[in-house]
Design an enzyme around this catalytic site. Structure first.
Site, PDB file in Angstrom:
ATOM      1  N   CYS A  62       0.873  -1.062   0.203  1.00  0.00           N
ATOM      2  CA  CYS A  62       0.138  -0.008  -0.093  1.00  0.00           C
ATOM      3  C   CYS A  62       0.854   1.230  -0.114  1.00  0.00           C
ATOM      4  CB  CYS A  62      -0.955   0.194   1.215  1.00  0.00           C
ATOM      5  SG  CYS A  62      -1.742  -1.623   1.463  1.00  0.00           S
ATOM      6  N   HIS A  81      -3.864  -4.076  -0.144  1.00  0.00           N
ATOM      7  CA  HIS A  81      -3.350  -4.882   1.181  1.00  0.00           C
ATOM      8  C   HIS A  81      -3.368  -6.400   0.930  1.00  0.00           C
ATOM      9  CE1 HIS A  81      -4.072  -1.561   4.070  1.00  0.00           C
ATOM     10  NE2 HIS A  81      -4.594  -1.246   3.324  1.00  0.00           N
ATOM     11  N   GLU A 133      -2.686  -8.455   3.355  1.00  0.00           N
ATOM     12  CA  GLU A 133      -3.096  -9.135   4.556  1.00  0.00           C
ATOM     13  C   GLU A 133      -4.530  -9.050   4.766  1.00  0.00           C
ATOM     14  OE1 GLU A 133      -1.746  -6.371   4.413  1.00  0.00           O
ATOM     15  OE2 GLU A 133      -2.486  -4.748   5.749  1.00  0.00           O
TER      16      GLU A 133
END
Lengths: 382, 252, 213
Positions: free
Chosen positions: C85, C195, C197
């Site tokens: 990001c 992102h 995760e």
């Protein structure tokens, strides 16, 4: 810091509870309403409903009664036989059947009925218990699903439309006002109040090797199948004044066995005797909401004038929410071993589901336990 | 293609989750953790978590709890309720919120939106707008969890918060919330047409058809729902399958 | 999984828990968050997450000494590096967010500038929030084993415009197209605009691929 009902011992943390202007909880308000009930008329209604659905020529059963062998289901069968009905009793197998539970279950048939016992694949069931305990903190979730699905499936298969359950838990334990007078069970009721906690059977597919074909007994029949048989359900507790303690008394007259001492975490020796996992189930209620089974039992007695709120509060403080080191005498390690879990894993799951606003925690937010493994409440029963 | 998001909403009050009707008659429905874990199992697109007691009771967000909830899921999570300062935003982001929702404070302290967007980026700032019909029949924005009328027009307010730097707008119909009779399509159409930031529809969803209706007649980017996922057999995944069958872009 | 210490750089700008948990979930055995440049220099691999403003981020990296540590570590050419990001945007030579006019210097790991996304139609809204597909370059290390054009979770208003398109390993078609993932040729330096995760199955697959470098 927690508000309690002024009449019984339910806290405001309990799901679906509300308090009226007097500070009286919905469960007590529901019980109050019972005084105005015309039980003679209700009994008439019961006979009318059952006569509408029963077998007209004796070639089939009159109704289906889900039974566990406990005080309530024993009482239900007794009542139905007294009223001249011919039920088929159906048991959805429990997770971890105790010896006393097995004796009480077999006692049902001795009352003079046909009995079907459906046992679920224990290899898969144990995985489901573990998943349910880990994810939503309810080890008994699979059992609660089956208690509703299995008898309904049999209703369709045997073409017996009328299911007769015992108590509408909303009448005794309170709930949103709109549903308190509900005496017919349907699918949306189950989804709302059957304790499913938002988890659906379909969520389990793919976890720990569980596939759709393992979950047959956990599915309802289709709406079409239900329509074709006209499956409906009623609660006996709507037609006859319901009291678990009284049910136990009557059941004992017909061979129902009780335990020698009060069951761990409870104030009763006459219920929840069939499933060793129930101690864990009740404990998690305490972790999440700050009250356990002892509170439920105490409240039933308080409402019926068998014990004062003050005396009940003392008993509840002594027994409610204790760490379930044993249940019906069986050590927790043995109970957990059946679902492939260690005590350490169990304790970590307990901590995860503990409401940290209700219990003392260390400065890392982990719940603190005393030397007996019990949590330390920051609230005070009042 | 950017997919339409289906976002379960969790409302928190005091000790646990609640559901209401028209921002009233709150019913306790269990612990937040359980719900988070179930949605985590289902790998939903995103979650919205709002503490609705915080502002009326003048409390700050419960950071420890948000931390714990964030630790139990891997989904993007928007957290709101009781946010009044830049530090509140910072601390919520620090404990795991991906976006922070501001409602009453945006009305009372508009600079909070502007400063928050500058400090953390617009994409972290969601302005939550609750709308109901005033006595004179016109739509108006409310604050303090639906309790206070502001007399402001939702379309104008939406434009203002966009100009201040809000990255997303969560638009809720107060009357329809919890009723499952359908979203307020007119409101959603008007606001989503007036701004260029994503708009999340909220309030009233009762079935998948309501979702399709909103997507065909408005330009919202995401659909939030609570009652249908909590109380019925409907699931976010099934909702997306339904929408995909009808040609809408969703993530399956 | 290649062993060794994975360091997630903490420069005071965002929550690191989800990245740490995701890495652990993907098999990383030693994961540490650190704001200590020495720890970063010792790392077997480095992850630079980030949420927020380019200007504030660069200021924090400078003040903590992490800026130099990151540049050194990636210059070695052997320590795998992943910017996620804002972390990917910081890898650029210059950024424009957070400055009234002009530009600010980035980490300079890849040649390019960070500029605002430019919507091509009324339907494209900024910020770019939600799940969108990424077209992976064939043979991409990061996207190995991720089916088709996988969906990942984006939440940003700016993007990195590369000077050399050969550095791109994943592309999104939003706003006329922008670089969604980068991989420097011949070096284990990666960046993703989304992102990972928070991108569930696809994101975790990608992190596993990174951890295996």
């Amino acid at each position: 810091m927690i508000r309690y009902c002024t009449r019984c011992l339910y806290p405001e943390t309990k799901p679906d509870i509300w308090f009226d202007k007097r500070g009286v909880c919905s469960a007590c308000v529901g019980f109050e309403k019972r005084k105005a009930v015309n039980w003679t008329a209700r009994r008439q209604e019961f006979l009318e409903v059952t006569s509408r659905y029963r077998s007209q020529n004796g070639s089939n059963y009159d109704c289906i009664v889900p039974v566990s062998g406990g005080k309530d289901s024993t009482y239900q069968v007794i009542k139905l036989l007294q009223n001249g009905l011919n039920p088929i009793c159906v048991t959805a197998g429990t997770d971890s059947l105790s010896d006393i539970g097995r004796r009480n279950l077999h006692n049902i048939a001795k009352l003079g009925v046909d009995h079907i016992e459906v046992t679920m694949n224990p290899v898969v069931r144990r995985r489901m218990n573990r998943i349910a305990l880990t994810e939503i903190g309810d080890i008994s979730w699979p059992e609660h699903v089956c208690i509703f699905t299995v008898p309904v499936r049999i209703a369709v298969q045997l073409k017996v439309p009328l299911l007769i359950w015992g108590e509408n838990s909303q009448n005794e334990y309170g709930g949103p006002a709109a549903f308190q007078d509900n005496n017919v069970l349907n699918r949306s009721w189950l989804e709302e109040f059957g304790g499913l906690l938002g988890l659906r059977v379909s969520d389990l597919v793919g976890l720990e090797g569980i596939s759709r074909r393992d979950l047959i007994q956990y599915q309802y029949p289709t709406d079409q199948e239900l329509q074709s048989v006209g499956v409906t359900g009623i609660f006996l507790g709507y037609y006859f004044p319901w009291d678990g303690y009284q049910n136990a008394l009557i059941a004992q007259g017909y061979g129902f066995e009780t335990w020698g001492t009060m069951i761990e975490g409870s104030l009763a020796n006459y219920e929840n005797l069939d499933n060793y996992q129930t101690g864990i189930h009740d404990y998690f209620k305490y972790l999440k909401f700050g009250f356990g089974r002892a509170t439920d039992i105490a409240n039933n007695h308080i409402r019926r004038g068998r014990i004062s709120r003050e005396d009940a509060a003392v008993l509840v403080k002594r027994r409610d929410g204790k760490y379930p080191s044993t249940y019906i005498g069986r050590p927790i390690a043995d109970i957990l071993r059946e679902i492939d879990m260690t005590i350490d894993e169990f304790n970590a799951i307990c901590d995860r589901h503990t409401n940290k606003q209700l219990f003392k925690t260390d400065n890392r937010g982990k719940p603190i336990r005393d030397r007996d493994g019990n949590l330390i409440p920051v609230f005070e029963l009042n | 293609m950017l997919k339409t998001r289906i976002i379960p909403t969790l409302l928190f009050k005091g000790f646990g989750l609640v559901k209401g009707k028209g921002f009233d008659s709150w019913r306790r429905v269990g612990t937040a953790l359980q719900s988070i874990r179930v949605y985590n199992l289902r790998e939903v697109d995103e979650l919205i978590f709002l503490d609705i007691a915080a502002t009326p009771e003048k409390k700050t967000p419960d950071f420890r709890q948000i931390d714990e909830l964030a630790d139990n899921c891997f989904m993007p999570m928007t957290v709101g309720g009781g946010v009044t300062t830049i530090d509140d935003i910072r601390d919520l982001l620090a404990v795991g919120a991906d976006k922070v929702a501001i409602n009453t404070s945006a009305l009372e302290i508009p600079e909070l939106v502007r400063d928050g967007a500058r400090e953390f980026g617009s994409q972290c700032i969601v302005v939550s707008i609750d709308v109901r019909k005033a006595a004179n029949g016109k739509r108006e924005v409310t604050s303090h969890c639906g309790k206070c009328a502001t007399g402001r027009d939702p379309v104008e307010w939406a434009r203002e918060v966009e100009a201040l730097g809000a990255g997303e707008i969560l638009l809720t119909s107060v009357e329809r919330d919890g009723t499952m009779i359908g979203y307020d399509v007119d409101l959603l159409r008007d606001v989503s047409a007036a701004v260029n930031v994503p708009v999340i529809a909220s309030g009233g969803c009762g079935n998948y058809g309501h979702m399709a209706e909103v997507l065909s007649s408005t330009r919202v980017s995401a659909l939030a729902a609570a009652s249908i996922f909590h109380f019925t057999a409907q699931t976010p995944r099934e909702a997306k399958c339904y929408l995909a069958e009808r040609g809408f872009q969703v993530r399956l | 999984m290649t062993p060794g210490l994975t360091v997630v750089v903490d420069y005071g700008l965002c929550n690191l828990d989800s990245m740490v948990r995701a890495l652990e979930e993907c098999g990383a055995t030693e994961v540490e968050c650190s704001r200590d440049p020495q720890v970063v220099r010792r790392a077997a691999r480095v992850v630079l997450p980030g949420v927020g403003s380019f200007a504030v981020a660069m200021r924090n990296l400078k003040e903590t000494g992490l800026l130099d540590a990151i540049r050194e570590v990636s210059a070695t050419g052997v320590v795998p590096f992943l910017g996620a990001c804002l972390g990917m945007q910081l890898m650029a030579t210059v950024g424009t967010e957070g400055v009234a006019y002009g530009t600010i210097e980035g980490l300079g790991l890849v040649e390019g500038e960070v500029i605002r996304l430019a919507p091509q139609s009324n339907d494209e809204r900024i910020p770019h929030i939600g799940w969108n597909d990424v077209q992976a370059r064939p043979g991409s290390t990061l996207f190995n084993d991720i089916p088709g054009a996988g969906d990942f979770y984006f939440v940003h208003s700016y993007h990195l415009r590369l000077a050399n398109m050969s550095d791109e390993t994943g592309r999104s078609s939003y706003c006329g197209g922008f670089t969604a993932a980068i991989q420097l040729q011949g070096r284990p330096i990666f960046g993703v605009q989304f992102h990972p995760e928070k991108s569930q199955k696809n994101g975790f697959r990608l992190l596993k691929n990174f951890l295996s470098v």
